[in-house]
Design a protein around this motif. Structure first.
Motif, PDB file in Angstrom:
ATOM      1  N   ASN A   1       0.801  -1.279   0.027  1.00 54.41           N
ATOM      2  CA  ASN A   1       0.052  -0.081   0.016  1.00 54.41           C
ATOM      3  C   ASN A   1       0.806   1.270  -0.132  1.00 54.41           C
ATOM      4  OD1 ASN A   1      -0.286  -1.510   2.821  1.00 54.41           O
ATOM      5  ND2 ASN A   1      -0.831   0.839   3.326  1.00 54.41           N
ATOM      6  N   ASP A   2       0.761   2.229   0.907  1.00 53.82           N
ATOM      7  CA  ASP A   2       1.354   3.392   1.010  1.00 53.82           C
ATOM      8  C   ASP A   2       2.823   3.571   0.493  1.00 53.82           C
ATOM      9  OD1 ASP A   2      -1.017   3.501   2.286  1.00 53.82           O
ATOM     10  OD2 ASP A   2      -0.218   4.608   3.967  1.00 53.82           O
TER      11      ASP A   2
ATOM     12  N   GLN B   1       4.742   0.435   1.945  1.00 53.37           N
ATOM     13  CA  GLN B   1       4.186  -0.710   2.854  1.00 53.37           C
ATOM     14  C   GLN B   1       4.023  -2.011   2.289  1.00 53.37           C
ATOM     15  OE1 GLN B   1       2.127   0.003   6.535  1.00 53.37           O
ATOM     16  NE2 GLN B   1       4.198   0.943   6.125  1.00 53.37           N
TER      17      GLN B   1
ATOM     18  N   TRP C   1      -3.418  -7.265   3.028  1.00 48.12           N
ATOM     19  CA  TRP C   1      -2.808  -6.615   4.171  1.00 48.12           C
ATOM     20  C   TRP C   1      -2.421  -7.478   5.270  1.00 48.12           C
ATOM     21  CZ3 TRP C   1      -3.158  -4.871   9.099  1.00 48.12           C
ATOM     22  CH2 TRP C   1      -2.401  -3.905   9.297  1.00 48.12           C
TER      23      TRP C   1
ATOM     24  N   MET D   1       2.957  -5.215   8.643  1.00 48.93           N
ATOM     25  CA  MET D   1       3.617  -4.251   7.834  1.00 48.93           C
ATOM     26  C   MET D   1       5.225  -4.139   7.879  1.00 48.93           C
ATOM     27  SD  MET D   1       1.765  -2.792   5.498  1.00 48.93           S
ATOM     28  CE  MET D   1       0.940  -4.414   5.117  1.00 48.93           C
TER      29      MET D   1
ATOM     30  N   PHE E   1       4.259   0.771  10.241  1.00 45.23           N
ATOM     31  CA  PHE E   1       3.416   1.532   9.521  1.00 45.23           C
ATOM     32  C   PHE E   1       4.138   2.920   8.847  1.00 45.23           C
ATOM     33  CE2 PHE E   1      -1.312   0.797  11.204  1.00 45.23           C
ATOM     34  CZ  PHE E   1      -0.881  -0.757  10.833  1.00 45.23           C
ATOM     35  N   SER E   2       3.396   3.656   8.120  1.00 50.01           N
ATOM     36  CA  SER E   2       3.746   4.612   7.301  1.00 50.01           C
ATOM     37  C   SER E   2       4.590   5.701   7.642  1.00 50.01           C
ATOM     38  CB  SER E   2       2.805   5.211   6.494  1.00 50.01           C
ATOM     39  OG  SER E   2       2.302   4.381   5.492  1.00 50.01           O
TER      40      SER E   2
ATOM     41  N   ARG F   1      -0.573   8.335  13.793  1.00 53.79           N
ATOM     42  CA  ARG F   1       0.423   7.781  12.980  1.00 53.79           C
ATOM     43  C   ARG F   1       0.803   8.486  11.669  1.00 53.79           C
ATOM     44  NH1 ARG F   1      -4.220   4.708  12.392  1.00 53.79           N
ATOM     45  NH2 ARG F   1      -5.402   5.042  10.520  1.00 53.79           N
ATOM     46  N   ASP F   2       1.761   7.873  10.923  1.00 50.42           N
ATOM     47  CA  ASP F   2       2.071   8.476   9.610  1.00 50.42           C
ATOM     48  C   ASP F   2       3.087   9.743   9.664  1.00 50.42           C
ATOM     49  OD1 ASP F   2       0.717   6.276   8.817  1.00 50.42           O
ATOM     50  OD2 ASP F   2      -1.080   7.341   8.153  1.00 50.42           O
TER      51      ASP F   2
ATOM     52  N   GLU G   1      -5.127  10.653   7.500  1.00 50.96           N
ATOM     53  CA  GLU G   1      -4.051   9.711   7.330  1.00 50.96           C
ATOM     54  C   GLU G   1      -2.905  10.197   6.531  1.00 50.96           C
ATOM     55  OE1 GLU G   1      -5.717   5.194   7.834  1.00 50.96           O
ATOM     56  OE2 GLU G   1      -5.719   5.819   5.787  1.00 50.96           O
ATOM     57  N   CYS G   2      -1.667   9.971   6.656  1.00 49.13           N
ATOM     58  CA  CYS G   2      -0.457  10.261   5.656  1.00 49.13           C
ATOM     59  C   CYS G   2      -0.605  11.723   5.268  1.00 49.13           C
ATOM     60  CB  CYS G   2      -0.733   9.449   4.374  1.00 49.13           C
ATOM     61  SG  CYS G   2      -0.560   7.780   4.777  1.00 49.13           S
TER      62      CYS G   2
ATOM     63  N   TYR H   1      -4.143   7.351  -3.426  1.00 47.01           N
ATOM     64  CA  TYR H   1      -4.055   7.566  -1.871  1.00 47.01           C
ATOM     65  C   TYR H   1      -2.826   7.690  -1.431  1.00 47.01           C
ATOM     66  CZ  TYR H   1      -6.198   7.084   2.624  1.00 47.01           C
ATOM     67  OH  TYR H   1      -6.323   7.494   3.898  1.00 47.01           O
TER      68      TYR H   1
ATOM     69  N   TRP I   1      -9.105   1.546  -0.461  1.00 50.02           N
ATOM     70  CA  TRP I   1      -9.251   0.737   0.569  1.00 50.02           C
ATOM     71  C   TRP I   1     -10.583   0.070   0.305  1.00 50.02           C
ATOM     72  CZ3 TRP I   1      -5.669  -1.710   3.009  1.00 50.02           C
ATOM     73  CH2 TRP I   1      -4.296  -0.921   3.468  1.00 50.02           C
TER      74      TRP I   1
HETATM   75  C1  FRU Z   1      -2.970   4.507   4.812  1.00 50.09           C
HETATM   76  C2  FRU Z   1      -2.640   3.676   6.247  1.00 50.09           C
HETATM   77  C3  FRU Z   1      -1.873   4.276   7.128  1.00 50.09           C
HETATM   78  C4  FRU Z   1      -1.355   3.352   7.855  1.00 50.09           C
HETATM   79  C5  FRU Z   1      -0.909   2.285   6.750  1.00 50.09           C
HETATM   80  C6  FRU Z   1      -0.866   0.860   7.368  1.00 50.09           C
HETATM   81  O1  FRU Z   1      -3.131   3.719   3.705  1.00 50.09           O
HETATM   82  O2  FRU Z   1      -3.734   3.201   6.861  1.00 50.09           O
HETATM   83  O3  FRU Z   1      -2.550   5.428   7.904  1.00 50.09           O
HETATM   84  O4  FRU Z   1      -0.100   3.636   8.503  1.00 50.09           O
HETATM   85  O5  FRU Z   1      -1.751   2.303   5.874  1.00 50.09           O
HETATM   86  O6  FRU Z   1      -0.536   0.066   6.226  1.00 50.09           O
END
Ligand code: FRU
Length: 494
Positions: A48-49, A65, A73, A76, A105-106, A179-180, A234-235, A296, A320
């Motif tokens: 993912n990210d 990720q 998923w 991670m 995570f991110s 997070r992130d 997020e992010c 995203y 997602w």
């Molecule tokens: C965004 C997210 C982040 C998190 C990561 C987990 O897509 O949900 O907020 O750090 O993915 O994989």
């Protein structure tokens, strides 16, 4: 008579080229029908990210990720790839593995040139990654403070990474979504340098400051009651940008899931000022970086050399809502094209545009001018360039021999990508849909990038963008310019 559209098709990346414009041959796809040819995908497993984007000594690092053991998923890791040209990516060994503090995570990466963290030496300063630990055991046990921020560092230019032994560096204050971290270096009013962290905290962002990447102090927060709030934030990323009039503006990117304009995931942005931990947006409008369903968690590269005066950005090309069930077999998800994000002005209002990175032009192989309403496509990897010279309305259809189609249009101030009949659509209830975005100003050009399972539409070089993934049962073979939209005449095409 006016010329309505000037169309050019470039075949990209794949080898084809022995034919001239008159006799376009089709290049069949390889065994992995949906794997893109010029977008990054992991060799196997889930992605993912994009994370830790950093440039160093001629290489663009892309961490991501990653769950290497499955195509859905899971715990991670940070996967790792590098590129010298943003076009060809080499996947390297996994950079960061989950540990007793949690999944990785991110997060982001910076070059600590002055060794403020003391994780390298003055002679060999470190690259430092700042990321979120997600402790799933604590989460399952019912805790709320299971996300914390940690560091890892590399003293060999990003090849190998060690975790900082005193992790985490930022504890959780009792908030479930915390997070992130995206870290950047800023110059403060007193002229001193400091590290600034933008962190997603539930339904807002928080700003933290540090002298050394290890000790963090909360400065302030932004977002309560402002912007879109249909899901968790997020992010985030805070970027200092130049406006067309030369003034400096701060741009805050915030991904949100769900609650995007097309359902599910999307990235909103705010333009304003930032001082002493306080972000003040110019207005209260909700704005989206990309109006398609599949873009995203995008962020920009750090540490670009001085001769690259640009904000180079890349996103995760999925949503997602269905990312874990798309019909790819050995891997899941690709990144978007690398893009440059910048400010432009529409009638006195600043907006953010995303332009394909100029490096992409190097992928152009054969060029075909389209002179009929209907033309064969040379490959499943093409760029279509069209100049809209007489009217802001256009419509074209990409189709295959099975009757599957993708329709792209602008009409009545709405730009639309319609994937309702685009092939495999049944893996998710909402996947088959048409996605529209408002565009009140004139469309002068359209640029479409097709890869095996995606379309990226840039109107006026990215003033409006729609990104969507799709899974045609057989590749697109034909592009048809549809008649009848206002007064667009397609007979004058070149
Ligand atoms: C965004 C997210 C982040 C998190 C990561 C987990 O897509 O949900 O907020 O750090 O993915 O994989």
């Amino acid at each position: 008579m006016y010329r309505s559209l000037l169309f050019l098709v470039f075949s990209l990346a794949t080898a084809l080229v022995s034919c001239g414009p008159q006799e376009i041959k089709f290049t069949p796809s390889t065994s992995e029908q949906f794997r893109p040819t010029y977008h990054f995908t992991p060799k196997t497993g889930w992605m993912n990210d994009p994370n830790g984007l950093i440039y160093m000594d001629g290489e663009y690092h892309l961490f991501f990720q990653h769950y290497p053991d499955s195509t859905v998923w899971g715990p991670m890791h940070w996967g790792h790839a590098v590129s010298k040209d943003l076009l060809n990516w080499e996947e390297l060994p996994i950079a960061l593995f989950p540990d007793s503090l949690g999944y990785i995570f991110s997060g982001s990466a910076v070059y600590d040139a002055e060794n403020s963290s003391e994780l390298g030496t003055k002679e060999n300063p470190p690259m430092v990654a700042i990321f979120t630990f997600h402790n799933s055991l604590q989460e399952k046990a019912g805790a709320v403070d299971y996300q914390t921020q940690g560091l890892a560092y590399s003293v060999d230019k990003g090849k190998t990474w060690s975790k900082y032994e005193a992790n985490p560096v930022l504890l959780n204050p009792g908030i479930r979504d915390f997070r992130d971290p995206k870290v950047t270096q800023i110059t403060k009013a007193n002229g001193k340098k400091a590290w600034l962290m933008t962190l997603a905290v539930k339904d807002r962002v928080q700003f933290y400051e540090s002298p050394n990447l290890k000790d963090w102090m909360l400065l302030g927060e932004f977002g309560q009651g402002v912007g879109a709030h249909g899901g968790v934030w997020e992010c985030p990323e805070l970027i200092l940008m130049k406006a067309p009039n030369g003034s400096q503006k701060w741009v805050l990117l915030v991904s949100i899931n769900p609650g995007g304009p097309q359902k599910g995931s999307a990235t909103q942005y705010f333009i304003g000022d930032f001082k002493e931990g306080l972000f003040t947006p110019d207005d209260n409008m909700i704005r989206w970086l990309d109006y398609g369903p599949d873009n995203y968690a995008g962020v920009t590269w750090s540490n670009l050399p001085a001769d690259q005066d640009r904000n180079l950005w890349i996103g995760w090309m999925s949503n997602w809502d269905y990312a874990q069930v798309v019909p790819t077999s050995t891997y899941r998800s690709a990144t978007t094209l690398p893009r440059e994000i910048s400010l432009f002005d529409v009638d006195g209002t600043l907006l953010l545009k995303s332009t394909p990175a100029p490096e992409l032009e190097k992928l152009r192989k054969a060029t075909y001018s389209i002179s009929k309403n209907e033309s064969l496509l040379p490959s499943s990897a093409v760029e279509i360039l069209a100049e809209v010279t007489n009217d802001a309305a256009f419509s074209l259809t990409l189709s295959n021999e099975l009757g599957e189609e993708l329709v792209i249009s602008k009409e009545m101030g709405l730009v639309t990508v319609d994937r309702q009949k685009s092939g495999k659509i049944n893996f998710n209830r909402d996947f088959a849909a048409a996605y529209s975005a408002p565009m009140s100003w004139k469309a002068e050009s359209i640029r479409i990038f097709l890869d095996a399972s995606s379309v990226e539409l840039f109107v006026n070089e990215g003033e409006l963008v729609l990104t969507a993934i799709l899974f045609p049962s057989s590749p697109w073979k034909k592009v048809t310019l549809n008649q009848g939209l206002n007064s667009v005449k397609i007979m004058d095409l070149q």
